[in-house]
Scaffold this motif. Structure first.
Motif, PDB file in Angstrom:
ATOM      1  N   LEU A 187       0.831  -1.210   0.000  1.00 40.50           N
ATOM      2  CA  LEU A 187       0.000   0.000   0.000  1.00 40.50           C
ATOM      3  C   LEU A 187       0.864   1.257   0.000  1.00 40.50           C
ATOM      4  CD1 LEU A 187      -2.894  -0.794   2.515  1.00 40.50           C
ATOM      5  CD2 LEU A 187      -3.047  -0.520   0.060  1.00 40.50           C
ATOM      6  N   THR A 188       1.895   1.256   0.802  1.00 41.59           N
ATOM      7  CA  THR A 188       2.777   2.421   0.880  1.00 41.59           C
ATOM      8  C   THR A 188       3.463   2.671  -0.455  1.00 41.59           C
ATOM      9  OG1 THR A 188       3.159   1.915   3.212  1.00 41.59           O
ATOM     10  CG2 THR A 188       4.690   3.423   2.167  1.00 41.59           C
ATOM     11  N   SER A 189       3.970   1.608  -1.058  1.00 41.12           N
ATOM     12  CA  SER A 189       4.668   1.795  -2.334  1.00 41.12           C
ATOM     13  C   SER A 189       3.693   2.248  -3.426  1.00 41.12           C
ATOM     14  CB  SER A 189       5.382   0.511  -2.753  1.00 41.12           C
ATOM     15  OG  SER A 189       4.442  -0.509  -3.047  1.00 41.12           O
ATOM     16  N   SER A 190       2.484   1.706  -3.415  1.00 37.69           N
ATOM     17  CA  SER A 190       1.522   2.135  -4.437  1.00 37.69           C
ATOM     18  C   SER A 190       1.112   3.588  -4.203  1.00 37.69           C
ATOM     19  CB  SER A 190       0.291   1.225  -4.443  1.00 37.69           C
ATOM     20  OG  SER A 190      -0.439   1.368  -3.237  1.00 37.69           O
ATOM     21  N   GLN A 191       0.979   3.993  -2.934  1.00 42.94           N
ATOM     22  CA  GLN A 191       0.653   5.397  -2.653  1.00 42.94           C
ATOM     23  C   GLN A 191       1.805   6.311  -3.042  1.00 42.94           C
ATOM     24  OE1 GLN A 191      -0.446   5.545   1.474  1.00 42.94           O
ATOM     25  NE2 GLN A 191      -2.553   4.866   1.066  1.00 42.94           N
ATOM     26  N   GLU A 192       3.022   5.866  -2.805  1.00 46.49           N
ATOM     27  CA  GLU A 192       4.178   6.683  -3.197  1.00 46.49           C
ATOM     28  C   GLU A 192       4.228   6.859  -4.707  1.00 46.49           C
ATOM     29  OE1 GLU A 192       7.486   4.644  -1.482  1.00 46.49           O
ATOM     30  OE2 GLU A 192       7.212   5.547   0.489  1.00 46.49           O
ATOM     31  N   LYS A 193       3.765   5.848  -5.436  1.00 45.67           N
ATOM     32  CA  LYS A 193       3.745   5.955  -6.895  1.00 45.67           C
ATOM     33  C   LYS A 193       2.614   6.862  -7.361  1.00 45.67           C
ATOM     34  CE  LYS A 193       5.693   1.372  -7.683  1.00 45.67           C
ATOM     35  NZ  LYS A 193       5.418  -0.003  -8.107  1.00 45.67           N
ATOM     36  N   THR A 194       1.457   6.787  -6.705  1.00 48.67           N
ATOM     37  CA  THR A 194       0.299   7.556  -7.173  1.00 48.67           C
ATOM     38  C   THR A 194       0.332   9.008  -6.732  1.00 48.67           C
ATOM     39  OG1 THR A 194      -1.010   6.848  -5.259  1.00 48.67           O
ATOM     40  CG2 THR A 194      -1.200   5.532  -7.272  1.00 48.67           C
ATOM     41  N   LEU A 195       1.013   9.313  -5.628  1.00 47.91           N
ATOM     42  CA  LEU A 195       1.022  10.700  -5.149  1.00 47.91           C
ATOM     43  C   LEU A 195       1.623  11.691  -6.148  1.00 47.91           C
ATOM     44  CD1 LEU A 195       1.757  10.428  -1.324  1.00 47.91           C
ATOM     45  CD2 LEU A 195      -0.328  11.192  -2.436  1.00 47.91           C
ATOM     46  N   PRO A 196       2.772  11.411  -6.756  1.00 46.66           N
ATOM     47  CA  PRO A 196       3.289  12.373  -7.744  1.00 46.66           C
ATOM     48  C   PRO A 196       2.340  12.536  -8.946  1.00 46.66           C
ATOM     49  CG  PRO A 196       5.021  10.853  -7.085  1.00 46.66           C
ATOM     50  CD  PRO A 196       3.751  10.364  -6.485  1.00 46.66           C
ATOM     51  N   ASP A 197       1.704  11.450  -9.361  1.00 50.41           N
ATOM     52  CA  ASP A 197       0.740  11.550 -10.463  1.00 50.41           C
ATOM     53  C   ASP A 197      -0.438  12.433 -10.074  1.00 50.41           C
ATOM     54  OD1 ASP A 197       2.335   9.838 -11.910  1.00 50.41           O
ATOM     55  OD2 ASP A 197       1.125   8.050 -11.451  1.00 50.41           O
ATOM     56  N   ARG A 198      -0.951  12.230  -8.870  1.00 51.25           N
ATOM     57  CA  ARG A 198      -2.078  13.048  -8.410  1.00 51.25           C
ATOM     58  C   ARG A 198      -1.673  14.514  -8.305  1.00 51.25           C
ATOM     59  NH1 ARG A 198      -4.612  10.595  -3.161  1.00 51.25           N
ATOM     60  NH2 ARG A 198      -6.049  12.326  -3.493  1.00 51.25           N
ATOM     61  N   LEU A 199      -0.464  14.746  -7.787  1.00 48.26           N
ATOM     62  CA  LEU A 199       0.026  16.119  -7.669  1.00 48.26           C
ATOM     63  C   LEU A 199       0.138  16.774  -9.043  1.00 48.26           C
ATOM     64  CD1 LEU A 199       1.152  18.361  -5.849  1.00 48.26           C
ATOM     65  CD2 LEU A 199       3.415  17.346  -6.153  1.00 48.26           C
ATOM     66  N   ALA A 200       0.651  16.052 -10.012  1.00 44.84           N
ATOM     67  CA  ALA A 200       0.782  16.614 -11.368  1.00 44.84           C
ATOM     68  C   ALA A 200      -0.604  16.901 -11.955  1.00 44.84           C
ATOM     69  CB  ALA A 200       1.541  15.640 -12.262  1.00 44.84           C
ATOM     70  N   ARG A 201      -1.556  15.967 -11.748  1.00 41.67           N
ATOM     71  CA  ARG A 201      -2.916  16.212 -12.271  1.00 41.67           C
ATOM     72  C   ARG A 201      -3.557  17.410 -11.588  1.00 41.67           C
ATOM     73  NH1 ARG A 201      -3.578  10.491 -11.749  1.00 41.67           N
ATOM     74  NH2 ARG A 201      -4.864  10.856  -9.895  1.00 41.67           N
ATOM     75  N   LEU A 202      -3.357  17.548 -10.294  1.00 46.66           N
ATOM     76  CA  LEU A 202      -3.926  18.677  -9.554  1.00 46.66           C
ATOM     77  C   LEU A 202      -3.323  19.992 -10.038  1.00 46.66           C
ATOM     78  CD1 LEU A 202      -5.840  19.441  -7.257  1.00 46.66           C
ATOM     79  CD2 LEU A 202      -3.924  19.212  -5.679  1.00 46.66           C
ATOM     80  N   ARG A 203      -2.024  20.004 -10.273  1.00 46.64           N
ATOM     81  CA  ARG A 203      -1.387  21.233 -10.786  1.00 46.64           C
ATOM     82  C   ARG A 203      -1.918  21.595 -12.165  1.00 46.64           C
ATOM     83  NH1 ARG A 203       4.776  20.177  -8.718  1.00 46.64           N
ATOM     84  NH2 ARG A 203       4.410  20.891  -6.586  1.00 46.64           N
ATOM     85  N   ARG A 204      -2.072  20.579 -13.025  1.00 46.07           N
ATOM     86  CA  ARG A 204      -2.632  20.855 -14.358  1.00 46.07           C
ATOM     87  C   ARG A 204      -4.047  21.405 -14.254  1.00 46.07           C
ATOM     88  NH1 ARG A 204      -0.285  15.725 -15.936  1.00 46.07           N
ATOM     89  NH2 ARG A 204      -2.356  14.821 -15.665  1.00 46.07           N
ATOM     90  N   PHE A 205      -4.836  20.837 -13.323  1.00 46.30           N
ATOM     91  CA  PHE A 205      -6.205  21.307 -13.145  1.00 46.30           C
ATOM     92  C   PHE A 205      -6.225  22.743 -12.637  1.00 46.30           C
ATOM     93  CE2 PHE A 205     -10.010  21.719 -10.438  1.00 46.30           C
ATOM     94  CZ  PHE A 205     -10.973  21.605 -11.427  1.00 46.30           C
ATOM     95  N   ARG A 206      -5.346  23.083 -11.689  1.00 44.18           N
ATOM     96  CA  ARG A 206      -5.267  24.458 -11.179  1.00 44.18           C
ATOM     97  C   ARG A 206      -4.855  25.430 -12.297  1.00 44.18           C
ATOM     98  NH1 ARG A 206      -8.155  25.185  -6.713  1.00 44.18           N
ATOM     99  NH2 ARG A 206      -7.685  23.586  -5.185  1.00 44.18           N
ATOM    100  N   GLU A 207      -3.913  25.010 -13.102  1.00 47.51           N
ATOM    101  CA  GLU A 207      -3.510  25.856 -14.245  1.00 47.51           C
ATOM    102  C   GLU A 207      -4.689  26.056 -15.194  1.00 47.51           C
ATOM    103  OE1 GLU A 207      -0.754  27.624 -14.875  1.00 47.51           O
ATOM    104  OE2 GLU A 207      -0.137  27.031 -12.860  1.00 47.51           O
TER     105      GLU A 207
END
Length: 139
Positions: free
Chosen positions: A92-112
């Motif tokens: 779970l930790t490793s999968s969350q570590e993988k998904t967090l940067p993706d979510r952050l990038a999607r959130l930044r794109r959405f804010r832009e």
């Protein structure tokens, strides 16, 4: 009078001896036969008791061994479950570590995207950009 000689070795008081007759001692003659049989029977009883004692000891040892085995199995299952839980948490930790940067990038794109849409709607002025930033920080 034969009974007097025969049973003279039996400890009795003289007065009691006079009261007793041969018939009274008949059971003693049969008791000699029974004592021999009883001696054989006691030997068998002792063997039976010894066998029973050995059987009880054997059953107790078997129960102790089964208890030890059961406790060992319980400990092994606890260790296995704990290891499975650790593996699950690590996955779970490793999968969350993988998904967090993706979510952050999607959130930044959405804010832009939001910023761009709000700037276009409000007009491309400097005042509009500051109001857009204020709106976005409130969100």
């Amino acid at each position: 009078m034969a009974h007097v000689k025969r049973f003279q070795g039996i400890p009795m008081s003289k007065s009691l001896r006079g009261l007793c007759k041969e018939e009274d001692y008949v059971f003693l003659g049969t008791s000699q036969k029974t004592t021999e049989e009883t001696a054989e029977g006691t030997g068998a009883l002792k063997d039976d008791r010894r066998d029973q004692k050995e059987e009880r000891i054997r059953r107790r040892l078997e129960r102790e061994e089964q208890d030890k085995e059961r406790l060992r199995e319980i400990e092994e299952s606890k260790k296995e479950k704990e290891q499975q839980w650790r593996n699950h948490v690590a996955e779970l930790t490793s999968s969350q570590e993988k998904t967090l940067p993706d979510r952050l990038a999607r959130l930044r794109r959405f804010r832009e995207f939001q910023r761009k849409v709000l700037v276009e709607e409000s007009g491309e002025t400097a005042e509009g950009a500051t109001t857009v930033n204020q709106l976005l920080t409130r969100m």
